[in-house]
Structure formats: C-alpha cells, structure tokens
Design a protein around this motif. Structure first.
Motif, PDB file in Angstrom:
ATOM      1  N   MET A   1       0.840  -1.189   0.000  1.00 11.94           N
ATOM      2  CA  MET A   1       0.000   0.000   0.000  1.00 11.94           C
ATOM      3  C   MET A   1       0.882   1.248   0.000  1.00 11.94           C
ATOM      4  O   MET A   1       1.812   1.359   0.787  1.00 11.94           O
ATOM      5  CB  MET A   1      -0.903  -0.009   1.234  1.00 11.94           C
ATOM      6  CG  MET A   1      -1.725   1.252   1.430  1.00 11.94           C
ATOM      7  SD  MET A   1      -2.884   1.169   2.829  1.00 11.94           S
ATOM      8  CE  MET A   1      -1.759   1.108   4.239  1.00 11.94           C
ATOM      9  N   LYS A   2       0.563   2.185  -0.897  1.00 13.21           N
ATOM     10  CA  LYS A   2       1.190   3.504  -0.880  1.00 13.21           C
ATOM     11  C   LYS A   2       0.232   4.445  -0.166  1.00 13.21           C
ATOM     12  O   LYS A   2      -0.879   4.695  -0.643  1.00 13.21           O
ATOM     13  CB  LYS A   2       1.479   3.997  -2.292  1.00 13.21           C
ATOM     14  CG  LYS A   2       2.578   3.223  -3.007  1.00 13.21           C
ATOM     15  CD  LYS A   2       2.896   3.855  -4.360  1.00 13.21           C
ATOM     16  CE  LYS A   2       3.588   5.203  -4.209  1.00 13.21           C
ATOM     17  NZ  LYS A   2       4.016   5.759  -5.526  1.00 13.21           N
ATOM     18  N   LEU A   3       0.668   4.965   0.951  1.00 12.94           N
ATOM     19  CA  LEU A   3      -0.191   5.763   1.819  1.00 12.94           C
ATOM     20  C   LEU A   3       0.337   7.182   1.908  1.00 12.94           C
ATOM     21  O   LEU A   3       1.495   7.400   2.260  1.00 12.94           O
ATOM     22  CB  LEU A   3      -0.233   5.128   3.214  1.00 12.94           C
ATOM     23  CG  LEU A   3      -0.890   5.932   4.339  1.00 12.94           C
ATOM     24  CD1 LEU A   3      -2.355   6.200   4.038  1.00 12.94           C
ATOM     25  CD2 LEU A   3      -0.734   5.186   5.667  1.00 12.94           C
ATOM     26  N   HIS A  29       4.451  -0.905   4.586  1.00 14.13           N
ATOM     27  CA  HIS A  29       3.836  -0.052   3.584  1.00 14.13           C
ATOM     28  C   HIS A  29       4.740   1.117   3.231  1.00 14.13           C
ATOM     29  O   HIS A  29       5.587   1.534   4.026  1.00 14.13           O
ATOM     30  CB  HIS A  29       2.492   0.459   4.090  1.00 14.13           C
ATOM     31  CG  HIS A  29       1.510  -0.633   4.381  1.00 14.13           C
ATOM     32  ND1 HIS A  29       1.030  -1.486   3.402  1.00 14.13           N
ATOM     33  CD2 HIS A  29       0.941  -1.048   5.536  1.00 14.13           C
ATOM     34  CE1 HIS A  29       0.197  -2.353   3.935  1.00 14.13           C
ATOM     35  NE2 HIS A  29       0.125  -2.113   5.249  1.00 14.13           N
ATOM     36  N   ASP A  98      -2.168   5.016  -3.038  1.00  9.84           N
ATOM     37  CA  ASP A  98      -3.351   4.165  -3.140  1.00  9.84           C
ATOM     38  C   ASP A  98      -4.492   4.693  -2.276  1.00  9.84           C
ATOM     39  O   ASP A  98      -5.656   4.345  -2.494  1.00  9.84           O
ATOM     40  CB  ASP A  98      -3.013   2.732  -2.698  1.00  9.84           C
ATOM     41  CG  ASP A  98      -1.948   2.094  -3.565  1.00  9.84           C
ATOM     42  OD1 ASP A  98      -2.062   2.195  -4.799  1.00  9.84           O
ATOM     43  OD2 ASP A  98      -0.997   1.518  -3.004  1.00  9.84           O
ATOM     44  N   VAL A  99      -4.169   5.510  -1.277  1.00 12.74           N
ATOM     45  CA  VAL A  99      -5.169   6.069  -0.375  1.00 12.74           C
ATOM     46  C   VAL A  99      -4.568   7.307   0.280  1.00 12.74           C
ATOM     47  O   VAL A  99      -3.348   7.372   0.496  1.00 12.74           O
ATOM     48  CB  VAL A  99      -5.614   5.027   0.683  1.00 12.74           C
ATOM     49  CG1 VAL A  99      -4.433   4.567   1.531  1.00 12.74           C
ATOM     50  CG2 VAL A  99      -6.735   5.559   1.563  1.00 12.74           C
ATOM     51  N   ILE A 118      -8.893   7.214  -6.172  1.00 12.14           N
ATOM     52  CA  ILE A 118      -8.523   6.444  -4.980  1.00 12.14           C
ATOM     53  C   ILE A 118      -9.407   6.856  -3.807  1.00 12.14           C
ATOM     54  O   ILE A 118      -9.998   7.941  -3.813  1.00 12.14           O
ATOM     55  CB  ILE A 118      -7.035   6.654  -4.615  1.00 12.14           C
ATOM     56  CG1 ILE A 118      -6.771   8.139  -4.292  1.00 12.14           C
ATOM     57  CG2 ILE A 118      -6.128   6.174  -5.740  1.00 12.14           C
ATOM     58  CD1 ILE A 118      -5.375   8.422  -3.751  1.00 12.14           C
ATOM     59  N   LEU A 410      -7.231   1.217   6.738  1.00 10.40           N
ATOM     60  CA  LEU A 410      -6.663   1.684   5.478  1.00 10.40           C
ATOM     61  C   LEU A 410      -6.347   0.509   4.555  1.00 10.40           C
ATOM     62  O   LEU A 410      -6.602   0.572   3.342  1.00 10.40           O
ATOM     63  CB  LEU A 410      -5.409   2.508   5.744  1.00 10.40           C
ATOM     64  CG  LEU A 410      -5.638   3.813   6.522  1.00 10.40           C
ATOM     65  CD1 LEU A 410      -4.315   4.392   7.000  1.00 10.40           C
ATOM     66  CD2 LEU A 410      -6.364   4.831   5.660  1.00 10.40           C
ATOM     67  N   GLU A 411      -5.811  -0.567   5.112  1.00  9.45           N
ATOM     68  CA  GLU A 411      -5.491  -1.742   4.300  1.00  9.45           C
ATOM     69  C   GLU A 411      -6.746  -2.339   3.672  1.00  9.45           C
ATOM     70  O   GLU A 411      -6.750  -2.730   2.496  1.00  9.45           O
ATOM     71  CB  GLU A 411      -4.784  -2.798   5.160  1.00  9.45           C
ATOM     72  CG  GLU A 411      -3.371  -2.404   5.561  1.00  9.45           C
ATOM     73  CD  GLU A 411      -2.776  -3.349   6.588  1.00  9.45           C
ATOM     74  OE1 GLU A 411      -1.536  -3.369   6.725  1.00  9.45           O
ATOM     75  OE2 GLU A 411      -3.547  -4.068   7.280  1.00  9.45           O
ATOM     76  N   VAL A 414      -7.929  -0.299   0.627  1.00  7.56           N
ATOM     77  CA  VAL A 414      -7.106  -0.418  -0.565  1.00  7.56           C
ATOM     78  C   VAL A 414      -7.397  -1.720  -1.308  1.00  7.56           C
ATOM     79  O   VAL A 414      -7.229  -1.801  -2.535  1.00  7.56           O
ATOM     80  CB  VAL A 414      -5.613  -0.297  -0.200  1.00  7.56           C
ATOM     81  CG1 VAL A 414      -4.712  -0.654  -1.363  1.00  7.56           C
ATOM     82  CG2 VAL A 414      -5.319   1.121   0.267  1.00  7.56           C
ATOM     83  N   THR A 415      -7.855  -2.746  -0.624  1.00 15.61           N
ATOM     84  CA  THR A 415      -8.165  -4.022  -1.292  1.00 15.61           C
ATOM     85  C   THR A 415      -9.490  -3.984  -2.030  1.00 15.61           C
ATOM     86  O   THR A 415      -9.784  -4.896  -2.802  1.00 15.61           O
ATOM     87  CB  THR A 415      -8.202  -5.169  -0.262  1.00 15.61           C
ATOM     88  OG1 THR A 415      -9.246  -4.922   0.701  1.00 15.61           O
ATOM     89  CG2 THR A 415      -6.870  -5.316   0.434  1.00 15.61           C
ATOM     90  N   THR A 418     -11.220   0.071  -7.015  1.00 16.76           N
ATOM     91  CA  THR A 418     -11.123   1.525  -7.025  1.00 16.76           C
ATOM     92  C   THR A 418     -12.026   2.114  -8.080  1.00 16.76           C
ATOM     93  O   THR A 418     -12.387   1.465  -9.062  1.00 16.76           O
ATOM     94  CB  THR A 418      -9.679   1.959  -7.296  1.00 16.76           C
ATOM     95  OG1 THR A 418      -9.267   1.404  -8.553  1.00 16.76           O
ATOM     96  CG2 THR A 418      -8.740   1.469  -6.210  1.00 16.76           C
TER      97      THR A 418
END
Length: 425
Positions: A1-3, A29, A98-99, A118, A410-411, A414-415, A418
């Motif tokens: 995940m890109k946070l 992450h 990603d979020v 996103i 958050l995880e 992202v799953t 989108t």
C-alpha cells in the motif's frame, strides 16, 4: 500500500500522523507524510514532504485569538492555508498513493483523491465533523442540546467555504478544473480512546474510534542489558541532564500549554508557581510557544523551566498535569495515569475539560482568563480524589493499539475495487 498522510496545524496535529506513518511503515507499507514546517514533532526516519506552511510561526506572531485570525485572514491566515491546500494536491500528484488520509484543514484532499480515483479517509483529531446526538461538535459549545447537538456540526462545512478559491486552485493542479462536490470519505478515523470518549451509538459503521495513535516501540538489542535507549527529542531527559536531576528530586506537577500563546504569560506563570508552592509541590514548566513565562524572581530549586519536554518521560512521574486540554495532552496524561488540571483557551479545549470532568477523570476546568493561584491550588488539592478513575482509564488505554487499528482500516480500503480517476495526470 502507498499511503499519503497529510496534516496541518501545530505539533499536536502532526504527532498523531507521524505515529501512524511509523506504524504503517513498520507493517511494510510505503508511506509519505506531508506536513507543515517547524511543528516541533519528531519526524526522524520518515519520508516527509513539506507543505511550505508554518503554523508555529503564525501562532507566535498572531497568537491563538480567533478574532485576530479573522482580522488577518487575507494577509496572514490565507497564505498559510493556501500552502496547505495547494501543496497537498502537489504531494498527491507526485506520490500517486493508493489512499490518502487527511486532516480536516486539508480541504483539497478529497479533490485530489477523486482525481486519482482512490479512496480518501478523514482523520478527526477531535469530534467536530461526524454528527451525533450525544454531544455538540467539539469547539462549538459545551452545553448539551440533546437532539439539537447535530446542528452544531454544520460549523465545519461553513468554515470550509472560506477557502473555496484555494480548493479550486488545487483542482487545477490535479487537472480537473472547477470540481464538482467531492466524494465523501470512504472512512473516518478518530485517534481517541474510548476510555476518554465512549463511541456514540448513532455514528455510522464507517467511523472508527481507534484509540490514541502511538508509534511502534523501537526494537532493542536482546544482548544489551543497559536498559532502554533514551530518546533524544527536544527537551527530553537524555538531552538535558538538569531535567533528569529535577525529575529524580521527588514529587512534582507538570504545567504546559503547548502552542497557546495568549493573554499575559507572566501572570499565568505567577499563578502556576503560587499554586504549586501553596501545595508544597515542585513544578516543571514547559513554556511552549509562549503561553507561560516564569519571572526570574520566582525561580528556584523547586521550579524547573524548559521550552519543551518529552511527555512520555515526564507525565508518568508527575503527580498532576496542568495543561490546556488539547486532546494529545489529555490522552498522554491519562495514559500515564496522571490527573489533569485543564485550563482551556480555545476551540476543542473546553470540550475536553468538560468531558474529563463529566467522566470523573478531572476536577472542573479553569478557563485561562480565570486562572488564579487560589483556584489552581484548590484543583491540585482535589487531584487525589480522581486518581483511581484515571488509573482505570490508563489500564484500558494500555490495551489499545490505535495506530494498528487505523492501519487495518486503510489496508481494507485499498483491497476494494477503485473508482475510475477523473483524469490521468
């Protein structure tokens, strides 16, 4: 995940986001933290992007008066908010997360997330945006209006309208022109302990009261028997041997008002020292951004003055914590098992003072304009009556891992599938 985490404000607004960034990074992450300059928070080891806005300088020059802020909206406040709003969009475009998780002052975050297709997550450091019947929005009123409490939450949307021009500029950065109404947050996170604020029954399932966000413990070498490695944050015991000696010298009360630069700091210092001496308690003062000043003639072996101290090192050893009632200090003191004496100045601070009193965790708050040595001495004398309730709350908070719960939210977002981006920058 890109946070991407984006926050705005002073130290109390930045530290929870830094703790969340460290927890997410510890979970593997890729995390970028976009923050204002000179917050005073420890950001070592984090991927940080400046928002080119300095709230600490704003507070030091203008104080914390809402009236002063309105008078200087165009010349002082608006440029700072423009830095936050526009540079948050640049940060999103550069990082392509990603979020996005965002502070309520970062009004462009939903626009940026929609442009990238996103999800975005609102982080309410204080309960001021998600309506409930159970209490009014923090920072509005302290009186309970029952079913009409929900009306007080309209104040946040009204304030957001003041910076529509800056949000339009951020939309241009994202290539979407003048945006349609942005999407609602996919989730809302409140880094607040239920031991302090029970979760309202009428909040939707998308709202998570996670508990306070604390950074994961740093790994230690099992072959090292010298004990925990002390931190070197500004003002802590490792950096200041004189402070360490003071802490070892016996019981003391802590006093600090963070970024609350308002009123007469010298008179406030006199009241603090007078109250402590009336109770025979030594006093540790953190002057912060100018909320307290202790004249030389009042200093002595029983008074230690520093600009800042490490709450984690100091509060567990204090017999009481005299502070402004910001949620960060409220939770730090309670988690340390230390009774709070709340001296609220503005915004959500009266809310937290009233909340602690209502839950039996502190005596009645003393508004900063009514602070006297006599009133504070009485509050210090009453502190032992609240100790058992604070100890029980501290035990509950010890079992919480708010940052881990937030990362889990958050995880899961992202799953999910989108939505399509509004454009492809």
């Amino acid at each position: 995940m890109k946070l991407l985490l984006v926050t705005a404000g002073s130290r109390g607004d930045v530290e929870p986001f830094a703790a969340l960034a460290r927890r997410a990074a510890a979970n593997g992450h890729e995390v970028r933290l976009a923050v204002p300059d000179n917050s005073g928070a420890d950001l070592t080891g984090l991927d940080v992007r400046s928002l080119e806005a300095d709230f600490s300088a704003l507070i030091e020059s203008q104080g914390v008066s809402p009236l002063a802020a309105m008078r200087n909206l165009r010349e002082v406040v608006r440029p700072v908010m423009r830095g936050v709003i526009v540079n948050a969009a640049h940060a999103a475009l550069e990082f392509r997360p990603d979020v996005i998780a965002w502070h309520p002052k970062v009004l462009s975050a939903p626009v940026a997330a929609d442009a990238l297709g996103i999800p975005h997550v609102l982080v309410e450091l204080v309960p001021a945006m998600t309506p409930t019947r159970e209490f009014p929005a923090a920072g509005t009123v302290t009186r309970d209006f029952g079913p009409f409490n929900r009306l007080t939450y309209r104040a946040a949307s009204a304030a957001a309208g003041m910076f529509r021009r800056e949000v339009d500029e951020a939309a241009d950065v994202m290539g979407v022109g003048h945006p349609h109404p942005a999407s609602a947050p996919a989730a809302t996170l409140l880094p607040i302990s239920p031991a302090i604020l029970p979760r309202p029954a009428d909040w939707p399932d998308s709202v998570s009261l996670t508990g306070a966000w604390r950074a994961p413990a740093r790994p230690t070498d099992p072959t090292d028997d010298t004990g925990p490695t002390p931190t070197t944050a500004s003002g802590d015991t490792a950096a200041d041997p004189a402070l360490a000696d003071f802490l070892d010298g016996g019981p003391f009360a802590y006093a600090g008002f963070g970024s609350m630069a308002a009123g007469d700091p010298v008179e406030r210092g006199r009241a603090l020292v007078g109250a402590a001496r009336a109770r025979g308690i030594r006093l540790l003062v953190a002057t912060g951004l100018g909320g307290i000043a202790v004249p030389d003639e009042l200093r002595g072996d029983d008074v230690f003055v520093s600009r800042a101290v490490d709450h984690a090192a100091v509060l567990p050893r204090a017999v009481a914590a005299i502070h402004h009632g910001g949620i960060g200090t409220v939770q730090a003191a309670t988690a340390a098992g230390t009774v709070s004496m709340v001296v609220p100045f503005i915004a959500d601070q009266p809310f937290w003072g009233a909340t602690l009193q209502r839950r039996g965790l502190a005596p009645a708050p003393i508004p900063q304009k009514r602070l006297t040595a006599a009133r504070l001495a009485d509050a210090l004398g009453a502190a032992p009556a609240f100790q058992s309730a604070v100890d029980a709350a501290a035990a509950r908070m010890a079992d919480e891992d708010g940052a881990a719960e937030a990362v889990g939210v958050l995880e899961r977002l992202v799953t999910r599938p989108t939505k399509p981006a509004l454009r492809h920058p």
